[in-house]
Every structure is written in C-alpha cells, then in structure tokens.
Design a protein around this motif. Structure first.
Motif, PDB file in Angstrom:
ATOM      1  N   TYR A  18      15.140 -32.110 -40.197  1.00 21.28           N
ATOM      2  CA  TYR A  18      13.858 -32.585 -39.679  1.00 21.28           C
ATOM      3  C   TYR A  18      13.744 -34.103 -39.834  1.00 21.28           C
ATOM      4  O   TYR A  18      13.305 -34.812 -38.922  1.00 21.28           O
ATOM      5  N   TRP A  26      12.844 -38.852 -32.475  1.00 24.16           N
ATOM      6  CA  TRP A  26      11.421 -38.721 -32.153  1.00 24.16           C
ATOM      7  C   TRP A  26      10.802 -40.080 -31.848  1.00 24.16           C
ATOM      8  O   TRP A  26      10.862 -41.003 -32.653  1.00 24.16           O
ATOM      9  N   GLU A  43      11.129 -27.598 -25.650  1.00 26.72           N
ATOM     10  CA  GLU A  43       9.677 -27.614 -25.866  1.00 26.72           C
ATOM     11  C   GLU A  43       9.017 -26.369 -25.275  1.00 26.72           C
ATOM     12  O   GLU A  43       8.064 -25.838 -25.849  1.00 26.72           O
ATOM     13  N   GLN A  46       9.472 -23.713 -27.619  1.00 27.01           N
ATOM     14  CA  GLN A  46       8.726 -23.961 -28.846  1.00 27.01           C
ATOM     15  C   GLN A  46       7.281 -23.495 -28.742  1.00 27.01           C
ATOM     16  O   GLN A  46       6.635 -23.256 -29.763  1.00 27.01           O
ATOM     17  N   SER A  50       6.928 -23.197 -34.390  1.00 23.61           N
ATOM     18  CA  SER A  50       7.062 -24.513 -35.008  1.00 23.61           C
ATOM     19  C   SER A  50       8.293 -25.222 -34.449  1.00 23.61           C
ATOM     20  O   SER A  50       9.288 -24.581 -34.074  1.00 23.61           O
ATOM     21  N   TRP A  51       8.234 -26.541 -34.410  1.00 18.82           N
ATOM     22  CA  TRP A  51       9.358 -27.321 -33.871  1.00 18.82           C
ATOM     23  C   TRP A  51      10.596 -27.175 -34.747  1.00 18.82           C
ATOM     24  O   TRP A  51      11.717 -27.164 -34.249  1.00 18.82           O
ATOM     25  N   ARG A  58      18.818 -25.332 -32.289  1.00 16.85           N
ATOM     26  CA  ARG A  58      19.148 -26.240 -31.184  1.00 16.85           C
ATOM     27  C   ARG A  58      20.596 -26.106 -30.726  1.00 16.85           C
ATOM     28  O   ARG A  58      20.872 -26.045 -29.514  1.00 16.85           O
ATOM     29  N   ALA A 169       3.869 -32.854 -26.675  1.00 18.65           N
ATOM     30  CA  ALA A 169       5.010 -32.816 -27.590  1.00 18.65           C
ATOM     31  C   ALA A 169       6.268 -33.340 -26.901  1.00 18.65           C
ATOM     32  O   ALA A 169       7.089 -34.041 -27.513  1.00 18.65           O
ATOM     33  N   ALA A 173       8.579 -36.447 -28.019  1.00 18.60           N
ATOM     34  CA  ALA A 173      10.017 -36.253 -28.234  1.00 18.60           C
ATOM     35  C   ALA A 173      10.855 -37.218 -27.419  1.00 18.60           C
ATOM     36  O   ALA A 173      11.933 -37.644 -27.861  1.00 18.60           O
TER      37      ALA A 173
END
Length: 199
Positions: A18, A26, A43, A46, A50-51, A58, A169, A173
């Motif tokens: 993260y 980000w 996204e 998502q 949660s991301w 991923r 979001a 990103a």
C-alpha cells in the motif's frame, strides 16, 4: 525501497504494498492508454470493496486479463469469461467480469472518436492535474462535479460500474487530481515531476 518513517497520507500504512502504491503511483499523471485502461478495470472491480483488496490481487488480474490488453479483452469469448469466473485469484463477480469486456469495447470506441482515451479523459480537467489542498483525510472528497460529469458521460457511452465515486478514485489513481494531504512527503514532490500531456 519503502522508507517507513516518511510522512504519508494516513490511508496507506497497513502494508508495504500500500505504501509503495502511494509513493510511486497514486496522484502521478498517467497518459498511456493501456495504463489508463488498467486503472479503469481495477477501479470498476473495486466498487464496493477496499482498494487494498484489489492491489493484493493486481498481479492476478494482470495475468487473467492478458496484461490489461483491452483489444484482446474486447473480444473475449463466453468460454474465456467462464474461465475468469472460475479464477480464485481475481474478484469473481459475474457482472463485473462481463463489464470488463463491455468497457473494453467502449474504450476502443472512444479511442476511435478522440484519437486516444487519454485525450478524451484528460479533457475533463483541461489536460491539467487538479491540485487540491486537503489538510486531513476527512477533507478528501469521495466525488466531485468533474467525476459526476465523467460518470454521466461514460454511462451514456455504455460503460458499467463507473459511478461518480469510482471515477473520482480513478482520477486520484491516474493523477487527474492530487489529493495528497498537505504534510505528506509526496505532495511536495509531484510539482517537480514535469509530467506533460502528449497534447
């Protein structure tokens, strides 16, 4: 290398993955269509989750969806879709899997109309990243009038799972908006990056 003692936005401290995402990606402007499609696909998956759940999967998404090659995804067969729905490495949501194919098809239509998806999407911010000035995470919005407009236009074009929250979001990103809080180390590094639109 991730330096743990850096001051960062509070949402990213739960794992090294993260923090790396926060530090490297980000808020950094993205103009490459393949990368923009990757974030669009991730996204949409998502939505409602949660991301970090998506980040942890991923690489699985990348393998399952042919390195995010939207030209291939746009032509996925029913057999391929069924294969994806059996893949425990991704989010096995039937509607979201089908939407990935639909969105890839519509992504290509936008490229044909505008020359690139990048040209289309960045026009919503006049091809210039928006720099907000949140002092705390509480001041970071979940939507904006621009994400409302993007959502509305994409839905009109047939895209799925592109609500305003998802699109905000996506904007964060891909660096269309910079929401790093004011004491975050990354906030002061972004203006010096000289990332320019191909336009």
């Amino acid at each position: 290398m991730i330096t743990a003692d850096r001051i960062r936005c509070g949402w990213c401290h739960s794992s090294d993955l993260y923090m790396k995402y926060h530090d490297v990606e980000w808020g950094v402007p993205v103009y490459d269509d393949t990368t923009l499609f990757e974030f669009l696909l991730l996204e949409t998956f998502q939505a409602g989750l949660s991301w970090i759940t998506i980040l942890n999967k991923r690489e699985n998404f990348k393998a399952a969806f042919d390195q995010f090659d939207y030209k291939k995804i746009a032509h996925y067969s029913d057999d391929k879709i069924q294969e994806l729905l059996q893949d425990a490495g991704i989010i096995r949501n039937k509607l979201k899997v089908y939407s990935a194919v639909t969105n890839a098809q519509n992504f290509i239509k936008i490229q044909e109309e505008f020359g690139s998806f990048s040209t289309y999407i960045w026009a919503f911010v006049n091809h210039t990243p928006i720099k907000n000035s949140p002092r705390t995470l509480k001041e970071v919005p979940a939507t904006s009038p621009i994400s409302d407009s993007i959502s509305k236009d994409l839905k009109k074009r047939g895209f799925k799972f592109v609500g305003s929250t998802v699109m905000y979001a996506f904007m964060q990103a891909t660096g269309m908006v910079d929401d790093h809080v004011e004491n975050c180390w990354k906030r002061n590094s972004l203006p010096q990056m000289d990332v320019k639109s191909p336009d």
